[in-house]
Enzyme design. Structure first.
Site, PDB file in Angstrom:
ATOM      1  N   ASP A 205      30.451  77.057  49.683  1.00  0.00           N
ATOM      2  CA  ASP A 205      30.580  76.844  48.162  1.00  0.00           C
ATOM      3  C   ASP A 205      29.524  75.947  47.807  1.00  0.00           C
ATOM      4  O   ASP A 205      29.199  75.494  46.584  1.00  0.00           O
ATOM      5  CB  ASP A 205      31.965  75.924  48.081  1.00  0.00           C
ATOM      6  CG  ASP A 205      32.164  75.527  46.771  1.00  0.00           C
ATOM      7  OD1 ASP A 205      32.169  76.410  45.962  1.00  0.00           O
ATOM      8  OD2 ASP A 205      32.760  74.565  46.326  1.00  0.00           O
ATOM      9  N   SER A 229      33.709  75.577  40.275  1.00  0.00           N
ATOM     10  CA  SER A 229      33.988  76.841  41.062  1.00  0.00           C
ATOM     11  C   SER A 229      35.399  77.025  40.388  1.00  0.00           C
ATOM     12  O   SER A 229      36.290  76.357  40.160  1.00  0.00           O
ATOM     13  CB  SER A 229      34.087  76.710  42.532  1.00  0.00           C
ATOM     14  OG  SER A 229      32.952  76.244  42.755  1.00  0.00           O
ATOM     15  N   GLN A 279      31.197  84.367  43.786  1.00  0.00           N
ATOM     16  CA  GLN A 279      31.666  83.271  43.250  1.00  0.00           C
ATOM     17  C   GLN A 279      31.444  83.231  41.512  1.00  0.00           C
ATOM     18  O   GLN A 279      30.095  83.604  40.905  1.00  0.00           O
ATOM     19  CB  GLN A 279      31.388  82.048  43.597  1.00  0.00           C
ATOM     20  CG  GLN A 279      32.002  80.691  43.206  1.00  0.00           C
ATOM     21  CD  GLN A 279      31.169  79.313  43.795  1.00  0.00           C
ATOM     22  OE1 GLN A 279      30.412  78.766  43.042  1.00  0.00           O
ATOM     23  NE2 GLN A 279      31.978  78.939  44.740  1.00  0.00           N
TER      24      GLN A 279
END
Length: 287
Positions: A205, A229, A279
């Site tokens: 991430d 995110s 993502q």
């Protein structure tokens, strides 16, 4: 985020409350206003793995970040047994705080099988030793924030390869936006494949959303930007060693509607393509 790998491993030791129900702790100290998304994802992977036979390893996960996590209280992970098949196992994990679901993950596991095999070639890049420690870049750009950054991110060794932020570099690369870095855990991990999968999920991430800002010459942390995110996907292609150098080869196909999409290929130092990550996140201009 924890400043040492030992603290990361402590976060991955979940307490089992009941069958399929686990509780994950928080770092002892963190400057982040909300829980790092990679921490929630990694803890969810650990929870799911603990309900799956040892001979099945995660090959894909699909995540939605629904609410920002509160770093002052533990997170409860509820694992739903969706399916146990002959070759594949499916789990769904809900993460809860304050009586609300903050995160969902669906993960699929598979027994080892032989089959067709091919992959993209690894791009030519400088070695980790030739790349710049990310902390040095932070220190040069904002010395007053360096200590806080180091305390949050020292559990992984992060080396910046570079991006093609300038117009000349973009033209030379046929307009393909690229951002690359090397990373590995700052120390040795146990020789357990599930631990390496969770540790990789943890750091996956980091920096990915920033790739979607490269064409706009904006960085995560810019006061003109609200970033978060939204969803996250990993496909595990081959076994990963998260304590050995991995190249995060990131690009961004699109940004629109205050959202940016980033994708990445992950190669180990030998050139094996070990994972693909995608993502979408909020990149909302403010002020």
């Amino acid at each position: 985020m924890p400043a040492s790998l030992t603290e990361v491993l402590d976060l991955l030791e979940l307490e089992q409350l009941e069958v399929g129900l686990f509780r994950g702790g928080q770092p002892a100290r963190s400057m982040l206003p909300r829980v790092f998304g990679g921490q929630v994802a990694a803890q969810a992977v650990v929870a799911a793995q603990r309900t799956v036979p040892e001979d099945r390893h995660i090959h894909s996960l699909h995540i939605y970040f629904i609410l920002g996590g509160d770093p002052s209280i533990p997170i409860v992970y509820d694992v739903e047994n969706v399916r146990d098949g002959g070759s594949f196992t499916t789990r769904r994990v809900a993460a809860r705080q304050h009586g609300k679901i903050i995160f969902y993950m669906t993960a699929s596991f598979q027994v080892a099988e032989d089959g067709y095999d091919h992959q993209d070639p690894m791009p030519p890049v400088p070695s980790p030793e030739e790349s710049i420690p990310l902390g040095d870049i932070v220190k040069a750009r904002s010395p007053k924030h360096y200590e806080a950054w180091r305390d949050e991110w020292s559990s992984f060794d992060l080396r910046y390869v570079g991006d093609n932020r300038t117009e000349q570099e973009k033209e030379a690369s046929s307009q393909l936006v690229v951002q690359r870095l090397w990373f590995r855990a700052s120390g040795e991990l146990p020789e357990v494949r599930r631990v390496h999968n969770a540790a990789f999920t943890y750091i996956s991430d980091f920096s990915l959303l920033g790739a979607s800002l490269v064409p706009h010459d904006v960085y995560i942390g810019d006061p003109r930007l609200q970033a978060a995110s939204l969803d996250h996907v990993i496909w595990f292609h081959r076994p990963i060693k998260a304590d050995q150098w991995l190249l995060y080869d990131q690009t961004t196909p699109s940004a629109s509607g205050a959202r940016g999409l980033s994708t990445a290929r992950v190669f180990d130092a030998s050139g094996a393509l070990v994972a693909t990550v995608a993502q979408e996140g909020l990149i909302r201009p403010v002020g």
